[in-house]
Design a protein around this motif. Sequence first.
Motif, PDB file in Angstrom:
ATOM      1  N   GLN A   1      -1.368  11.161   2.388  1.00 23.64           N
ATOM      2  CA  GLN A   1      -0.970   9.817   2.177  1.00 23.64           C
ATOM      3  C   GLN A   1      -0.822   8.879   3.226  1.00 23.64           C
ATOM      4  OE1 GLN A   1       2.983  11.403   0.997  1.00 23.64           O
ATOM      5  NE2 GLN A   1       2.875  10.411  -1.023  1.00 23.64           N
TER       6      GLN A   1
ATOM      7  N   ALA B   1      -6.987   9.895 -13.244  1.00 24.48           N
ATOM      8  CA  ALA B   1      -6.033   9.313 -12.783  1.00 24.48           C
ATOM      9  C   ALA B   1      -4.554   9.992 -12.884  1.00 24.48           C
ATOM     10  CB  ALA B   1      -5.871   7.756 -13.332  1.00 24.48           C
TER      11      ALA B   1
ATOM     12  N   TYR C   1     -18.272   9.618  -7.393  1.00 27.36           N
ATOM     13  CA  TYR C   1     -18.544  10.018  -5.973  1.00 27.36           C
ATOM     14  C   TYR C   1     -19.740  10.478  -5.747  1.00 27.36           C
ATOM     15  CZ  TYR C   1     -13.481   9.994  -4.233  1.00 27.36           C
ATOM     16  OH  TYR C   1     -12.165   9.623  -3.677  1.00 27.36           O
TER      17      TYR C   1
ATOM     18  N   PHE D   1      -4.613   7.785   3.727  1.00 29.99           N
ATOM     19  CA  PHE D   1      -4.954   6.947   2.923  1.00 29.99           C
ATOM     20  C   PHE D   1      -4.562   5.306   3.225  1.00 29.99           C
ATOM     21  CE2 PHE D   1      -6.335   8.584  -1.103  1.00 29.99           C
ATOM     22  CZ  PHE D   1      -7.024   9.626  -0.853  1.00 29.99           C
TER      23      PHE D   1
ATOM     24  N   LYS E   1       1.615   2.360  -3.364  1.00 34.55           N
ATOM     25  CA  LYS E   1       0.251   3.146  -4.123  1.00 34.55           C
ATOM     26  C   LYS E   1      -0.028   4.490  -3.742  1.00 34.55           C
ATOM     27  CE  LYS E   1      -2.380  -1.268  -4.458  1.00 34.55           C
ATOM     28  NZ  LYS E   1      -3.266  -2.378  -3.853  1.00 34.55           N
ATOM     29  N   VAL E   2       0.314   4.866  -2.393  1.00 34.11           N
ATOM     30  CA  VAL E   2       0.141   6.148  -2.283  1.00 34.11           C
ATOM     31  C   VAL E   2       1.544   7.211  -2.465  1.00 34.11           C
ATOM     32  CG1 VAL E   2      -1.373   5.570  -0.145  1.00 34.11           C
ATOM     33  CG2 VAL E   2       1.010   6.214   0.204  1.00 34.11           C
ATOM     34  N   THR E   3       2.433   6.493  -2.557  1.00 29.20           N
ATOM     35  CA  THR E   3       3.856   7.405  -3.078  1.00 29.20           C
ATOM     36  C   THR E   3       3.922   7.461  -4.607  1.00 29.20           C
ATOM     37  OG1 THR E   3       4.970   5.473  -2.499  1.00 29.20           O
ATOM     38  CG2 THR E   3       4.689   7.046  -0.904  1.00 29.20           C
ATOM     39  N   GLY E   4       3.360   6.578  -5.240  1.00 26.34           N
ATOM     40  CA  GLY E   4       3.363   6.530  -6.764  1.00 26.34           C
ATOM     41  C   GLY E   4       4.682   5.672  -7.245  1.00 26.34           C
TER      42      GLY E   4
ATOM     43  N   ILE F   1       1.022  -1.277  -0.130  1.00 31.12           N
ATOM     44  CA  ILE F   1      -0.004  -0.050  -0.098  1.00 31.12           C
ATOM     45  C   ILE F   1       0.724   1.165   0.076  1.00 31.12           C
ATOM     46  CG2 ILE F   1      -0.371   0.104   2.615  1.00 31.12           C
ATOM     47  CD1 ILE F   1      -3.312   0.758   1.818  1.00 31.12           C
TER      48      ILE F   1
ATOM     49  N   CYS G   1      -5.968   4.374  -9.478  1.00 32.13           N
ATOM     50  CA  CYS G   1      -6.589   5.912  -9.392  1.00 32.13           C
ATOM     51  C   CYS G   1      -6.068   6.638  -8.309  1.00 32.13           C
ATOM     52  CB  CYS G   1      -8.064   6.113  -9.220  1.00 32.13           C
ATOM     53  SG  CYS G   1      -8.710   5.402  -7.703  1.00 32.13           S
ATOM     54  N   THR G   2      -5.388   6.071  -7.304  1.00 30.67           N
ATOM     55  CA  THR G   2      -4.957   6.465  -5.910  1.00 30.67           C
ATOM     56  C   THR G   2      -4.054   7.717  -6.128  1.00 30.67           C
ATOM     57  OG1 THR G   2      -5.036   4.443  -5.006  1.00 30.67           O
ATOM     58  CG2 THR G   2      -3.989   6.012  -3.835  1.00 30.67           C
ATOM     59  N   PRO G   3      -2.967   8.039  -6.824  1.00 27.57           N
ATOM     60  CA  PRO G   3      -2.477   9.196  -6.965  1.00 27.57           C
ATOM     61  C   PRO G   3      -3.155  10.302  -7.204  1.00 27.57           C
ATOM     62  CG  PRO G   3      -0.831   7.332  -8.002  1.00 27.57           C
ATOM     63  CD  PRO G   3      -2.525   6.789  -7.678  1.00 27.57           C
TER      64      PRO G   3
ATOM     65  N   MET H   1      -9.411   0.576 -14.348  1.00 23.52           N
ATOM     66  CA  MET H   1      -8.799   1.835 -14.679  1.00 23.52           C
ATOM     67  C   MET H   1      -7.391   1.632 -15.280  1.00 23.52           C
ATOM     68  SD  MET H   1     -10.449   4.159 -13.238  1.00 23.52           S
ATOM     69  CE  MET H   1      -9.473   5.718 -13.082  1.00 23.52           C
TER      70      MET H   1
ATOM     71  N   VAL I   1       2.646  13.219  -7.360  1.00 22.31           N
ATOM     72  CA  VAL I   1       2.466  12.282  -6.043  1.00 22.31           C
ATOM     73  C   VAL I   1       3.684  11.995  -5.499  1.00 22.31           C
ATOM     74  CG1 VAL I   1       2.458  10.125  -7.116  1.00 22.31           C
ATOM     75  CG2 VAL I   1       1.140  10.324  -4.950  1.00 22.31           C
TER      76      VAL I   1
ATOM     77  N   LEU J   1     -13.658  15.701  -5.232  1.00 24.48           N
ATOM     78  CA  LEU J   1     -13.211  14.552  -5.798  1.00 24.48           C
ATOM     79  C   LEU J   1     -13.771  13.678  -6.732  1.00 24.48           C
ATOM     80  CD1 LEU J   1     -11.163  15.096  -3.352  1.00 24.48           C
ATOM     81  CD2 LEU J   1     -11.135  12.683  -3.049  1.00 24.48           C
TER      82      LEU J   1
ATOM     83  N   TYR K   1     -11.918   6.625   0.574  1.00 26.43           N
ATOM     84  CA  TYR K   1     -11.231   7.724   0.118  1.00 26.43           C
ATOM     85  C   TYR K   1     -11.718   8.920   0.938  1.00 26.43           C
ATOM     86  CZ  TYR K   1      -8.714   5.543  -3.844  1.00 26.43           C
ATOM     87  OH  TYR K   1      -8.022   4.855  -4.510  1.00 26.43           O
TER      88      TYR K   1
ATOM     89  N   GLN L   1      -6.494  10.535  -6.522  1.00 25.86           N
ATOM     90  CA  GLN L   1      -7.017  10.720  -5.718  1.00 25.86           C
ATOM     91  C   GLN L   1      -6.535  11.687  -4.721  1.00 25.86           C
ATOM     92  OE1 GLN L   1     -10.618   9.672  -5.738  1.00 25.86           O
ATOM     93  NE2 GLN L   1     -10.642   8.032  -6.985  1.00 25.86           N
ATOM     94  N   ILE L   2      -5.376  11.376  -4.378  1.00 25.84           N
ATOM     95  CA  ILE L   2      -4.520  11.987  -3.386  1.00 25.84           C
ATOM     96  C   ILE L   2      -4.139  13.367  -3.633  1.00 25.84           C
ATOM     97  CG2 ILE L   2      -2.125  12.111  -2.346  1.00 25.84           C
ATOM     98  CD1 ILE L   2      -2.138   9.088  -2.082  1.00 25.84           C
TER      99      ILE L   2
END
Lengths: 798, 201
Positions: free
Chosen positions: B129, B87, A718, B132, A18-21, A15, B143-145, A204, B115, B170, B183, B147-148
């Motif tokens: 981050q 994205a 959303y 998340f 996923k949040v840092t790219g 994970i 899609c996370t980057p 995606m 990101v 968002l 999210y 969204q962040i």
Amino acid sequence: MSYLHIGKNFTPPDIHGKVTGKARYAEDYSVDGMVYARLYTSPMPHARVVEIDADEALAMEGVFGILTAEDVYPTEAPAPTLLTNEPVYVGDPIFAIAAIDEKTAEDALKKVRVKLEPLPFSVDPVTSLKPDGPSARLEGNIYPREMRSLHWSAEDVERFVTGREPTGPAPSEWSYGDLEAGFDNAALILEESFVTTGYAHMSMEPRSVLSYWQNGRCHVHGSTQSQSFVVPFLARMLGIEQKDLVFVAEYCGGGFGSKISAYPVLAIPGYFSKKLGRPVMLRITREEEYYVGSARVGFQGWIKAGFTREGRVSAVDLYIVQDLGSQQAGGDASSAGGAISILYQPDAMRLRDVPVLTNTTPRGPQRGPGQNQIAAIFEPMMDKAARELGLDPVAIRRLNAPDSSATLNANQGPVTSAYMKEALDRGAELFGWSERIKKSGQRNGSKVTGIGVGQGYHSAGANGFDGLVRITPDGRIHLHSGVGNLGTYSYAATTRAAAEALKCNWENCIVHHGSTEENLPWSSYQAGSNTTFTHTRANYVAAEDAIRKMKLIAAQVLGGTPDQYDIADERVFDIGNAARSLTYGEVAAKAVELGGEFSGETWPEDIHEVTQRAVQGIAGTGLIGVAKDNLPVRGTVPGLTVGFIEIELDLETGKHEIVDFLAVAECGTVLHPLGLAGQLRGGAVWGFGMAGLERHVYDPQNGLPANVGYYQTRPPTYLDIPAHMEWSAVDIADPDNPVGSRGVGEPAMGSATAALMCALSDALGGHLFNRTPVTPDVVVNHVSGQGQSHGPLATNTF
Amino acid sequence: MNVNLSRRRFIKGVIASSAAAASSAAWYSAAADDRPAGTVERLVVLNVNGRKRPVDVLPQETLAFTLRYKLGLTGTKLGCNRGECGACTVLVDDINHYACSMLTHSVRGRAVTTVEGLQDASGALHPVQQAFIDELAPQCGYCTPGQIMSAVALLRENSEPTRQEVREALSGNLCRCGAYDHYLNAVMTASKRMRARGQIT
């Protein structure tokens, strides 16, 4: 039962990326000398390739070559093709060109002169079934596990599209019980015809692929739901031995059934790379993903259901025409029948199935294939029965709900366990059903309240796969997971069954996954909601094997017999004298010294060859625990969910807003609470999409798709979900899993789609649309008393 | 540009600073042609994640292309490459934009944040981050980057958004896994923590 790891949240190791790219998906890789391929895809829905003249294109500067159907793995109709000389849908890849960059490749495609001879086509199964209807393929128009031709009489077609009991012959059928007696015993009989659209998976991440050859081995960076399971199929598709395939799929940007195993595009760069002697990247565009990325099987059908005065389902007669798209698919109809057989336990049942090919995008399993389409149709029928019999919607479901004595499918086989009544009770209480249902039909200006409850089912477990753990002399516990990373975190969550058995700290564990080079065991398909059940078992038996070996070593080093020893705090100790002990690291060092089965020099005979190679890869580095899951399993493993929903439907615009939603899971012991929450909520979002949004449109005149963009297909955003989504779980252990867990990802969608369909019906006084999706125009047409814009039972039109 | 810096030296510098950048093929495509008269300057210096990044940019090149294939910043994902999915969302002067739908030349002289630029100098995660992770917000992660980045942009504008405001802010970021609720939880958590720490007011 008190657990160290089971039922606890944890931070999955992937994970952070996923949040840092830093997470690398297939298209994020690049290698020196990489060239770029582009696909030439069919502009016609069905054609024969007469000539491909690429001379001018191949003479262009920067163009390296062409790959055609003659260069790749051959298949027999209607199996998927890598490249084809008989394209069977608009977007079917015919050939590929590789060049120094994508623009040059694209320019080169335009220089290739392609002669196509148009062939007959169909984009609606019923059109194809007409007496002189066109066939989607040269070999026929239906695929009941073999290619055949089937045409109904004009009267059969007329009866079917006007919603009367079908008389057209159906090539597949199963049944159980006495159907006639079931209907004779019924106080109420409902008959409905229906359509469910088969829309795109639209992950995606488009399925881009990079391949290159190094030292005689083919390296493939791809996007797949599964990891080890892909290896034999991709190797066969590439025409190589499994040992010569390096397969990297550390991250997968969504699959939902469309990337379970090796799909055709995955092998194209491998062939092209070999032909050119250069690494080849094939980037798939969003539009192409709509072509090659698969879609759900569509249904056109008819149901007759009998109910006793008390509300028991006495008989169900189900007839489904499946829209299989242009390639091998199917199974959805039978799964739909199976779902009815377990959720309502009818005394008798029959399924008739007509699997028809159309010249539309290839179909494949999509989240709850079959179960979820029929949930959208049959659950509102349960509400209709409840209305007519004067019963409460939850009560009629509870009356028919499966428990651990439930049976299902044609063979009326058993289940491992089931607690649907408990799920309904818990949901009704948390949702405040008895009060909430009183709001049904309340008006607020142009808005009317609808309340719904829906149920979902999918079989949720397999067995017979392998587990592999390793303890190294530094005391670290290596958990080798051949499970793919499809976004559920089950690749890591299931290894916690091994950590639980080994009674070790999670901080000392290292999860290996995502590449054949990580030495991963043979694992199941990451589909069918099965990973949780299947791989907690496999990891558990591997850990048990490691514990057995640790006790053997302890007895050898410290004296006594193995059964004198136990494990705790990452030590093996003498039960009679805990001071006599070895650390896991010390045992691992001894295992390396002893060799043989202890360090992976030998292995059990019954493990898969993928696992054998993995063991060979790590042999001599520590103590190896490896085993095939031979634990007993007494029946089908059910994944069950219930959804409760409140909506406001605007009668002027036809739009609905979801005010509140609750999902309740019945999936055995909760393995990973946040992961489960994610699946329940994500599944619900899918359900909302199926019931109210997602479209699949083909032009019947030219066979052209009108759904090659998100804005056309309308996946939920959303703004289509409620502000909060609650969840709960029954949390009763399944006896056939060592940690009590079963899977649940797919039914989570079915119960939500059913609940929303029921709420839409409820808001309109019980009107059944019998179609998905119920888009605003469909609602407005109904409310205003106008006819619908689609023909009777027409599909791929909305 | 420094007139003493020859084109050859500049390009060598670009190559050196783009060691992580994509393939030589992509480079070939970008460097092959001399600039026709009357078109924009191709050799530019971008401000990305607080660093000066010299790069050779084609006139029609999108920011997403430059970031991913020339600067090696593959955290910015391409889901549709046509402004439908979000994205590829990045910040340009702290405002969220679809990088697939912006020409790289249009961000000259502006601050681009991807990101990869959110962690602080010590490597600590940005509170968004971290939230998340704590809320197990991503599923497949693709899609996370995006969204962040949208969440970071929102919290800069509105430190205490309601859940409804987060939904709206968002809503240009699709998630096919349907992880929306997680999210939303994460953005609300991040907002709370950042306010508690005085990182936003």
